[in-house]
Design an enzyme around this catalytic site. Structure first.
Site, PDB file in Angstrom:
ATOM      1  N   GLU A 115       0.827  -1.216   0.000  1.00  0.00           N
ATOM      2  CA  GLU A 115       0.000   0.000   0.000  1.00  0.00           C
ATOM      3  C   GLU A 115       0.860   1.265   0.000  1.00  0.00           C
ATOM      4  O   GLU A 115       0.406   2.326   0.430  1.00  0.00           O
ATOM      5  CB  GLU A 115      -0.957   0.008   1.206  1.00  0.00           C
ATOM      6  CG  GLU A 115      -1.877  -1.196   1.318  1.00  0.00           C
ATOM      7  CD  GLU A 115      -2.915  -1.307   0.195  1.00  0.00           C
ATOM      8  OE1 GLU A 115      -2.984  -0.393  -0.655  1.00  0.00           O
ATOM      9  OE2 GLU A 115      -3.635  -2.322   0.164  1.00  0.00           O
ATOM     10  N   HIS A 139      -2.539   1.681   8.604  1.00  0.00           N
ATOM     11  CA  HIS A 139      -3.606   0.877   8.004  1.00  0.00           C
ATOM     12  C   HIS A 139      -3.741  -0.419   8.786  1.00  0.00           C
ATOM     13  O   HIS A 139      -2.751  -1.120   9.002  1.00  0.00           O
ATOM     14  CB  HIS A 139      -3.280   0.585   6.534  1.00  0.00           C
ATOM     15  CG  HIS A 139      -4.199  -0.420   5.900  1.00  0.00           C
ATOM     16  ND1 HIS A 139      -5.568  -0.248   5.857  1.00  0.00           N
ATOM     17  CD2 HIS A 139      -3.945  -1.603   5.285  1.00  0.00           C
ATOM     18  CE1 HIS A 139      -6.111  -1.287   5.238  1.00  0.00           C
ATOM     19  NE2 HIS A 139      -5.157  -2.131   4.882  1.00  0.00           N
ATOM     20  N   HIS A 141      -6.772  -3.806  10.016  1.00  0.00           N
ATOM     21  CA  HIS A 141      -7.971  -4.578   9.662  1.00  0.00           C
ATOM     22  C   HIS A 141      -8.795  -4.868  10.923  1.00  0.00           C
ATOM     23  O   HIS A 141      -8.920  -6.024  11.328  1.00  0.00           O
ATOM     24  CB  HIS A 141      -7.569  -5.908   9.009  1.00  0.00           C
ATOM     25  CG  HIS A 141      -6.874  -5.802   7.687  1.00  0.00           C
ATOM     26  ND1 HIS A 141      -6.327  -6.889   7.041  1.00  0.00           N
ATOM     27  CD2 HIS A 141      -6.654  -4.736   6.876  1.00  0.00           C
ATOM     28  CE1 HIS A 141      -5.783  -6.509   5.882  1.00  0.00           C
ATOM     29  NE2 HIS A 141      -5.961  -5.194   5.765  1.00  0.00           N
ATOM     30  N   GLU A 169     -16.820  10.462  23.777  1.00  0.00           N
ATOM     31  CA  GLU A 169     -15.504  11.015  23.431  1.00  0.00           C
ATOM     32  C   GLU A 169     -15.312  11.158  21.917  1.00  0.00           C
ATOM     33  O   GLU A 169     -14.460  11.926  21.476  1.00  0.00           O
ATOM     34  CB  GLU A 169     -14.389  10.124  24.000  1.00  0.00           C
ATOM     35  CG  GLU A 169     -14.315   8.763  23.312  1.00  0.00           C
ATOM     36  CD  GLU A 169     -13.149   7.890  23.799  1.00  0.00           C
ATOM     37  OE1 GLU A 169     -13.345   6.677  23.875  1.00  0.00           O
ATOM     38  OE2 GLU A 169     -12.066   8.414  24.073  1.00  0.00           O
ATOM     39  N   HIS A 210     -12.736  -4.066   4.033  1.00  0.00           N
ATOM     40  CA  HIS A 210     -11.287  -4.258   4.065  1.00  0.00           C
ATOM     41  C   HIS A 210     -10.657  -3.752   5.372  1.00  0.00           C
ATOM     42  O   HIS A 210     -10.037  -4.532   6.094  1.00  0.00           O
ATOM     43  CB  HIS A 210     -10.657  -3.558   2.844  1.00  0.00           C
ATOM     44  CG  HIS A 210      -9.176  -3.717   2.751  1.00  0.00           C
ATOM     45  ND1 HIS A 210      -8.501  -3.846   1.562  1.00  0.00           N
ATOM     46  CD2 HIS A 210      -8.219  -3.755   3.709  1.00  0.00           C
ATOM     47  CE1 HIS A 210      -7.211  -3.992   1.795  1.00  0.00           C
ATOM     48  NE2 HIS A 210      -7.009  -3.927   3.082  1.00  0.00           N
TER      49      HIS A 210
HETATM   50  O1  2HA Z   1      -1.605  -7.127   3.463  1.00  0.00           O
HETATM   51  O2  2HA Z   1      -3.363  -4.880   4.498  1.00  0.00           O
HETATM   52  O3  2HA Z   1      -4.140  -3.788   2.228  1.00  0.00           O
HETATM   53  C1  2HA Z   1      -1.396  -5.781   3.660  1.00  0.00           C
HETATM   54  C2  2HA Z   1      -2.678  -5.093   3.522  1.00  0.00           C
HETATM   55  C3  2HA Z   1      -3.105  -4.681   2.180  1.00  0.00           C
HETATM   56 ZN    ZN Z   2      -5.285  -4.094   4.156  1.00  0.00          ZN
END
Ligand code: 2HA
Ligand code: ZN
Length: 272
Positions: A115, A139, A141, A169, A210
């Site tokens: 990414e 980033h 998940h 909050e 995602h």
């Molecule tokens: O595997 O999260 O978006 C890495 C990620 C891709």
């Molecule tokens: Zn990801």
């Protein structure tokens, strides 16, 4: 200085470990990047061994010549603290912001995060928007935010309002709200452009089905933002599982909160 002794590297690894322990980084899921300060890179300069220039996959001219600490593509957050020289790398951008080279890390080969275009375009937008205060793009998940992208309308308004309502909050922590990117193929320039457009207004962008991107000036603030949004999403998942809201925080309550806490909440998120 040894790279692993540098405080910014220690802070980065601690954040990666914390994210792993939260359960946000199954397998190689998620990625993290930090825009290194000039004095921080100067302190580790002797330990850098620049490799070949490679294309970023987009262009970020305003970040030309800057250095970033980033997670490696296919690397596991779980291993960041155990084998940082394998899981992480320091990259340098060229004078046009079109190519990068690895200067430290990835000792067994590999590339920076898949990414990288999204990370660098977000860094470009946030650095400009904050007069250079911005440093971190994260980033992850987190399961509850992802679950909500199967249930709520995929709009900034729906996600912002629902997340604000789940914890008092929240409007204080992310008063600008959150943006939502519809499902797109990850890893490329197209999703990077869509995400960085939202990052002009928000510090949070949710990728439907995602995960989530957060930005901030340091590791604590950025991790705390991810944590706060995901906690709020978890509460909403519980509330929906119990049959939905019977009472909630009303628009005038938000206006009163904004007044006392000195934040501005856009009226478009406070419709009745
Ligand atoms: O595997 O999260 O978006 C890495 C990620 C891709
Ligand atoms: Zn990801």
């Amino acid at each position: 200085m040894n790279v692993l002794d540098a405080p910014f590297v220690k802070g980065f690894i601690r954040m990666a470990d914390d994210g792993w322990r939260q359960g946000w980084h199954e397998r190689n899921g998620g990625n993290l990047s930090y825009r290194i300060r000039p004095e921080e890179i100067a302190a580790v300069k002797d330990a850098l061994t620049p490799g070949e220039w490679r294309p970023i996959g987009t262009d970020v001219p305003t970040l030309a010549g800057e250095y970033f600490l980033v997670t490696g593509s296919g690397k596991f957050f779980r291993n960041a603290s155990i084998a940082p020289e394998d899981a992480l790398c320091i990259i340098e951008l060229d004078g046009k912001g079109e190519n990068y080279r690895v200067c430290w890390g990835l000792v067994h080969g590999g590339r920076p995060t898949s990414e990288l275009p999204s990370h660098l375009m977000n860094h470009a937008v946030k650095t400009a928007a904050t007069g250079g205060v911005h440093r971190v793009i994260y980033h992850a998940h987190p399961a509850n935010v992802i679950a909500l992208t199967f249930v709520l309308p995929l709009t900034d308004e729906a996600f912002t309002r629902e997340l604000w309502e789940m914890a008092t909050e929240c409007p204080v922590v992310f008063p600008d709200g959150v943006g939502v990117v519809p499902w797109m193929v990850p890893g490329g320039r197209e999703i990077a452009v869509a995400t960085s457009e939202l990052m002009r207004q928000y510090d949070v962008a949710i990728w439907a089905h995602h995960g989530m991107f957060c930005s901030g000036p340091d590791f604590d603030t950025t991790f705390g933002l991810m944590h706060t949004v995901e906690k709020s999403a978890e509460i909403l998942v519980k509330v929906l599982s119990m049959g939905g809201k019977r009472q909630t925080i009303r628009p005038d309550d938000f206006r009163a909160l904004a007044r006392d806490f000195g934040v501005t909440l856009p009226e478009r998120f406070l419709a009745d």
